[in-house]
Design a protein around this motif. Structure first.
Motif, mmCIF file in Angstrom:
data_model
loop_
_atom_site.group_PDB
_atom_site.id
_atom_site.type_symbol
_atom_site.label_atom_id
_atom_site.label_comp_id
_atom_site.label_asym_id
_atom_site.label_seq_id
_atom_site.Cartn_x
_atom_site.Cartn_y
_atom_site.Cartn_z
ATOM 1 N N ALA A 472 6.353 31.520 13.285
ATOM 2 C CA ALA A 472 5.090 32.214 13.523
ATOM 3 C C ALA A 472 4.440 31.762 14.826
ATOM 4 C CB ALA A 472 4.136 31.964 12.357
ATOM 5 N N THR A 473 4.642 30.501 15.191
ATOM 6 C CA THR A 473 4.108 29.987 16.447
ATOM 7 C C THR A 473 4.903 30.591 17.602
ATOM 8 O OG1 THR A 473 3.634 27.897 15.330
ATOM 9 C CG2 THR A 473 3.557 27.899 17.747
ATOM 10 N N GLN A 474 4.218 31.152 18.564
ATOM 11 C CA GLN A 474 4.921 31.754 19.700
ATOM 12 C C GLN A 474 5.591 30.673 20.542
ATOM 13 O OE1 GLN A 474 1.957 34.153 21.781
ATOM 14 N NE2 GLN A 474 2.900 35.993 20.942
ATOM 15 N N PRO A 724 8.919 15.466 21.717
ATOM 16 C CA PRO A 724 8.957 16.585 20.755
ATOM 17 C C PRO A 724 8.366 16.238 19.399
ATOM 18 C CG PRO A 724 11.162 15.672 21.143
ATOM 19 C CD PRO A 724 10.261 15.058 22.161
ATOM 20 N N GLU A 725 8.171 14.946 19.122
ATOM 21 C CA GLU A 725 7.607 14.586 17.817
ATOM 22 C C GLU A 725 6.171 15.082 17.650
ATOM 23 O OE1 GLU A 725 7.257 10.838 20.485
ATOM 24 O OE2 GLU A 725 8.695 12.448 20.124
ATOM 25 N N ILE A 726 5.469 15.406 18.768
ATOM 26 C CA ILE A 726 4.093 15.873 18.622
ATOM 27 C C ILE A 726 4.029 17.346 18.223
ATOM 28 C CG2 ILE A 726 3.365 14.215 20.385
ATOM 29 C CD1 ILE A 726 2.708 16.619 22.181
ATOM 30 N N ILE A 727 5.177 18.036 18.221
ATOM 31 C CA ILE A 727 5.170 19.452 17.850
ATOM 32 C C ILE A 727 4.689 19.628 16.415
ATOM 33 C CG2 ILE A 727 6.680 21.455 17.451
ATOM 34 C CD1 ILE A 727 8.281 20.579 19.913
ATOM 35 N N ASP A 728 5.055 18.703 15.529
ATOM 36 C CA ASP A 728 4.549 18.741 14.153
ATOM 37 C C ASP A 728 3.031 18.832 14.126
ATOM 38 O OD1 ASP A 728 6.935 18.717 12.840
ATOM 39 O OD2 ASP A 728 6.541 16.897 11.697
ATOM 40 N N GLN A 729 2.388 17.983 14.929
ATOM 41 C CA GLN A 729 0.925 17.958 14.953
ATOM 42 C C GLN A 729 0.356 19.232 15.561
ATOM 43 O OE1 GLN A 729 1.267 14.051 16.986
ATOM 44 N NE2 GLN A 729 -0.406 13.409 15.669
ATOM 45 N N LEU A 730 0.986 19.724 16.624
ATOM 46 C CA LEU A 730 0.494 20.945 17.269
ATOM 47 C C LEU A 730 0.491 22.118 16.290
ATOM 48 C CD1 LEU A 730 2.333 20.712 20.729
ATOM 49 C CD2 LEU A 730 -0.074 20.222 20.262
ATOM 50 N N VAL A 731 1.586 22.256 15.558
ATOM 51 C CA VAL A 731 1.679 23.353 14.587
ATOM 52 C C VAL A 731 0.665 23.159 13.469
ATOM 53 C CG1 VAL A 731 3.197 24.440 12.886
ATOM 54 C CG2 VAL A 731 4.094 23.826 15.140
ATOM 55 N N GLU A 746 15.830 25.624 22.889
ATOM 56 C CA GLU A 746 16.567 25.569 21.626
ATOM 57 C C GLU A 746 16.011 24.479 20.708
ATOM 58 O OE1 GLU A 746 21.132 25.022 19.925
ATOM 59 O OE2 GLU A 746 20.677 24.622 22.017
ATOM 60 N N ARG A 747 15.841 23.266 21.228
ATOM 61 C CA ARG A 747 15.361 22.183 20.363
ATOM 62 C C ARG A 747 13.902 22.363 19.981
ATOM 63 N NH1 ARG A 747 16.157 19.536 25.407
ATOM 64 N NH2 ARG A 747 14.251 18.650 26.331
ATOM 65 N N THR A 748 13.110 23.004 20.874
ATOM 66 C CA THR A 748 11.705 23.267 20.536
ATOM 67 C C THR A 748 11.610 24.309 19.433
ATOM 68 O OG1 THR A 748 11.067 22.741 22.810
ATOM 69 C CG2 THR A 748 9.450 23.900 21.459
ATOM 70 N N TYR A 749 12.480 25.328 19.502
ATOM 71 C CA TYR A 749 12.506 26.352 18.444
ATOM 72 C C TYR A 749 12.777 25.690 17.087
ATOM 73 C CZ TYR A 749 13.417 30.879 16.219
ATOM 74 O OH TYR A 749 13.355 31.972 15.409
ATOM 75 N N ARG A 750 13.783 24.810 17.054
ATOM 76 C CA ARG A 750 14.115 24.135 15.799
ATOM 77 C C ARG A 750 12.963 23.254 15.325
ATOM 78 N NH1 ARG A 750 19.212 22.994 18.370
ATOM 79 N NH2 ARG A 750 18.514 20.826 18.591
ATOM 80 N N ALA A 751 12.311 22.571 16.266
ATOM 81 C CA ALA A 751 11.203 21.690 15.890
ATOM 82 C C ALA A 751 10.029 22.492 15.320
ATOM 83 C CB ALA A 751 10.747 20.878 17.102
ATOM 84 N N ILE A 752 9.744 23.642 15.910
ATOM 85 C CA ILE A 752 8.669 24.500 15.393
ATOM 86 C C ILE A 752 9.018 24.997 13.997
ATOM 87 C CG2 ILE A 752 7.480 26.707 15.698
ATOM 88 C CD1 ILE A 752 7.708 26.293 18.728
ATOM 89 N N ILE A 760 4.561 24.987 4.917
ATOM 90 C CA ILE A 760 4.710 25.903 3.782
ATOM 91 C C ILE A 760 5.020 25.129 2.514
ATOM 92 C CG2 ILE A 760 6.138 27.758 2.840
ATOM 93 C CD1 ILE A 760 6.507 28.731 5.760
ATOM 94 N N LEU A 761 5.917 24.148 2.628
ATOM 95 C CA LEU A 761 6.285 23.330 1.469
ATOM 96 C C LEU A 761 5.097 22.539 0.950
ATOM 97 C CD1 LEU A 761 8.535 22.329 -0.404
ATOM 98 C CD2 LEU A 761 9.058 20.551 1.282
ATOM 99 N N ALA A 762 4.320 21.967 1.873
ATOM 100 C CA ALA A 762 3.147 21.192 1.463
ATOM 101 C C ALA A 762 2.123 22.079 0.761
ATOM 102 C CB ALA A 762 2.516 20.512 2.674
#
Length: 770
Positions: A472-474, A724-731, A746-752, A760-762
């Motif tokens: 969902a995140t662009q 890339p570990e901060i992507i969790d927080q950004l989302v 590619e790796r950013t897509y997977r991280a998002i 969603i799980l939480a």
């Protein structure tokens, strides 16, 4: 598992795969020193194994990509998580083909036992000075398939012991930054084992009877010899207290003189030495001299400061002395000299060095296919960088211009390589490892002459797979070079989040500031060229949006500007951003005319991103110019601003009232201005960077403020690429879009995707619990 890496075959580019311990041993092996033979199960095998763990628990299922964020102060949670992870590993099955391959290789030694030694290589992104000595233990096992599989899992599982997790967390090291390989070697009983500690003043040799684990476990006080390095003379010797020794023994039984340790069907016997043996020195005199001779030979290879572990095997008819470990305080290895910096752009390349000592005198041309070694780089070097295969700079951090330009061009780069222009000479053969931040000066001998020019590059991401999860995140891309457009078209991106205009124009401008073109009466010519460049991106990405950032040059970054403008040449920031538009509006007006021409050509997907906005008055001036150029007459047009000056944290609502419809967080400048650190100061940016609590807090605040005033918030700085570990927080905070370099898509897509799945799980768990 593609292959095993034998010590005598490991090459320079294999270091991250085999770990430092095995890598250094391989260098010594290949120089002809007596080393216990061995092969390495690479770090990639562990990653493949972790990816196969089949568990419904999110912690385990996400293990290969987890940042392992734990509250290490909560010892109960730490123990529980460590126990759960290790249990998952120990109960999993190692693919039988892997085990058969390892066993078949080990059988060649005709030994009953093998030892599995952890060999680590940490990513250069980790903070300096990490010392993992003693963190992971070697594992003994019988040489059979079942025992090897179990020992392999035991070795891997140590990565998740409580003390390991505590260490990784406190050092700020994520799982992705750890490369854990396993060195497999045969075990033979030993007459004696020990350690040589070498330094420039004097040497110390420790020795004990039997296997070296007696010293490692602290069960003995070893014999000690003090050696004068220059002459090899024994200055002093002291008999230790050696009541115990260790050996392998299938037939061992427990009696008053023996204790038996059984692990994976391996019997390691700790036996009591007879009184006469206790009063003898463990190291036979002839072998003492052999160790001293080996040490003197190693001085010429790896310098005066090093440590080696040795063992004298109990072979017949003649015992042999072997080295089992070599370590140095610096990463000095035989056959080359070594410079350490920061890995700023991934990939490994071998080529000839081209050294420029004075960066103020930018050459007109440089040879193609060379490694450029230079004090620092400014954006106007871009045309030259398009000809080189790698970059090494003395100055600069991970967000320096050298780093950013290299990442976009897809060439390896090492920055903050102290004294590189002094140590390296033009014409030398270099290997640049952009992943590890290392530069090797290669000598011309058989080992390196076969190296090809390009050993490996960080590949551009593969095209989006239909089986990939939707996000969902662009995800947007940062661009400046038309040469990358074709590759980017196939990537799973929603548009261009940052089109760097100043870099896009460099080839067009012919080394002149746009103001010089205006003074020279070439306004119409420049307008046409400018419009054509923008259209290339608008056409290729249509209907996806392209956020064009208007010119943002600091005066010193384009030297020709000083001849035409009254610039603040002595300012560290220069008259950059929208302030320069107020000082010299003619160039900004021409830039807006170029954007209007793009719109008239039928492209409504171009939007404007204003850089380095210091005040609402500056923004209002620019908005008026935008309206006068007719850009707002296209309904789809959007006027955004970069959120990189800290005053944005206080003034964002005012900017929105003045007409800003979106913000893009520029973490590079935001970090500099919040922490008082120049992006070119590599030593400071190792500690003061985008992970600093003040920067993280500012990013979170900007995202929340944007949500409060109802505008989108993107991030286009280097933070998500480097950390890339901060992507969790950004989302989690609700970032609208993330824009990265093509090589990171590619790796950013997977991280998002992972971050969104966790949310969603939480949410689902919370709903179930409620």
């Amino acid at each position: 598992m593609d292959k095993l890496y034998w010590l005598e075959q490991i090459q320079l580019q294999d270091r991250a795969k085999v770990g430092d311990k095995a890598f250094y041993l391989s260098r010594i092996t290949q120089r002809g020193y007596p080393v216990v033979p061995g092969f390495v199960v690479s770090a990639e095998v562990l990653r493949q194994f972790l990816a196969t763990l089949n568990s419904s628990e999110s912690l385990v299922a996400d293990l290969p990509d987890s940042s392992l964020h734990l509250d290490v102060a909560n010892w109960r949670q730490l123990q529980q998580v460590a126990g759960r992870l290790r249990q998952e590993i120990m109960t999993a099955t190692v693919p039988p083909q892997w085990v058969r391959t390892i066993f078949a290789a080990a059988k060649q030694w005709q030994t009953n036992y093998v030892i599995l030694r952890p060999t680590l290589a940490l990513s250069p992104a980790t903070s300096g000075g990490a010392n993992t000595s003693g963190l992971l233990d070697a594992i003994f096992c019988r040489c059979d398939e079942e025992a090897i599989a179990t020992a392999l899992k035991r070795t891997w599982s140590q990565l998740f012991r409580a003390r390991s997790l505590l260490y990784w967390q406190r050092r700020g090291i994520s799982l992705q930054q750890i490369n854990l390989a396993v060195l497999v070697q045969p075990v033979q009983n030993a007459i004696a084992s020990g350690i040589l500690y070498a330094n420039s003043s004097r040497w110390t040799i420790e020795a004990t009877k039997g296997l070296g684990m007696a010293i490692a476990k602290g069960d003995v006080l070893p014999d000690v010899y003090y050696i004068q390095q220059e002459t090899g003379a024994v200055l002093e010797r002291h008999l230790g207290n050696k009541m115990l020794a260790y050996r392998c023994d299938d037939t061992a039984t427990v009696d008053s003189h023996q204790s038996v340790i059984t692990a994976d069907n391996t019997v390691i016997v700790a036996y009591v030495l007879e009184e006469a043996q206790q009063k003898q020195y463990a190291l036979p005199e002839e072998y003492l001299q052999t160790i001293i001779t080996l040490g003197n030979q190693l001085v010429s290879e790896i310098g005066e400061n090093f440590t080696i572990k040795w063992t004298i095997s109990q072979e017949t008819p003649v015992p042999n002395l072997y080295l089992t470990q070599v370590s140095t305080p610096q990463s000095v290895i035989p056959n080359l000299q070594f410079i350490k910096g920061l890995g700023a752009a991934g990939g490994r390349v071998t080529a000839t060095a081209h050294v420029i000592v004075n960066a103020q005198k930018k050459p007109e041309q440089i040879p193609e296919g060379v490694i450029l070694v230079v004090p620092t780089i400014t954006p106007d070097w871009l045309p030259l960088l398009q000809k080189v295969v790698a970059v090494v700079t003395v100055q600069g951090g991970l967000t320096s211009h050298a780093a950013i330009l290299s990442r976009e061009l897809g060439i390896p780069a090492v920055v903050s390589a102290t004294d590189a222009t002094v140590i390296i000479q033009s014409g030398e053969r270099l290997l640049v490892d952009g992943d590890r931040g290392e530069v090797y000066r290669l000598r011309k001998d058989k080992e390196v002459t076969h190296q090809s020019s390009v050993i490996s590059h960080s590949p551009l991401p593969i095209a989006h797979s239909p089986s990939s999860p939707m996000i969902a995140t662009q995800l947007l891309v940062n661009l400046s070079q038309p040469s990358l457009i074709e590759q980017v078209q196939s990537l799973p991106v929603d548009g261009v989040g940052l089109l760097r205009s100043e870099l896009m124009l460099l080839n067009t401008l012919e080394g002149q500031h746009p103001h010089g073109w205006l003074i020279g009466g070439r306004q119409a010519e420049l307008l046409e060229k400018w419009s054509e460049q923008i259209i290339l991106f608008a056409r290729a990405l249509s209907p996806r949006p392209v956020f064009y950032r208007s010119l943002d040059w600091r005066s010193h970054e384009l030297p020709s500007a000083n001849h035409h403008l009254h610039s603040l040449s002595h300012s560290s920031l220069g008259d950059r951003g929208t302030f320069s538009y107020l000082q010299n509006p003619a160039v900004f007006e021409l830039e807006l005319a170029a954007l209007a021409s793009v719109q008239k050509a039928g492209y409504s997907n171009i939007h404007l991103l204003l850089p380095f906005v210091r005040s609402v008055a500056e923004f209002s001036f620019c908005r008026d110019k935008v309206e006068q150029a007719g850009l707002t007459q296209v309904p789809q047009f959007q006027l955004w601003i970069m959120a990189e000056v800290p005053s944005m944290l206080f003034l964002l609502p005012e900017y929105v009232k003045a007409g800003a419809v979106g913000i893009s967080i520029g973490t590079n400048d935001l970090t500099q201005l919040l922490l008082g650190v120049d992006r070119e100061q590599g030593q400071l940016t190792r500690v003061l960077n985008e992970r600093h609590p003040a920067v993280i807090s500012a990013i979170a605040q900007l995202i929340q403020m944007a949500k409060n005033v109802g505008i989108p918030c993107s991030i286009c700085g280097q933070a998500p690429v480097i950390y890339p570990e901060i992507i969790d927080q950004l989302v989690q905070w609700g970032i609208t879009s993330i824009s990265v370099e093509p090589e990171a898509v590619e790796r950013t897509y997977r991280a998002i995707a992972r971050a969104e799945q966790r949310l969603i799980l939480a949410a689902a768990r919370q709903q179930l619990n409620s």
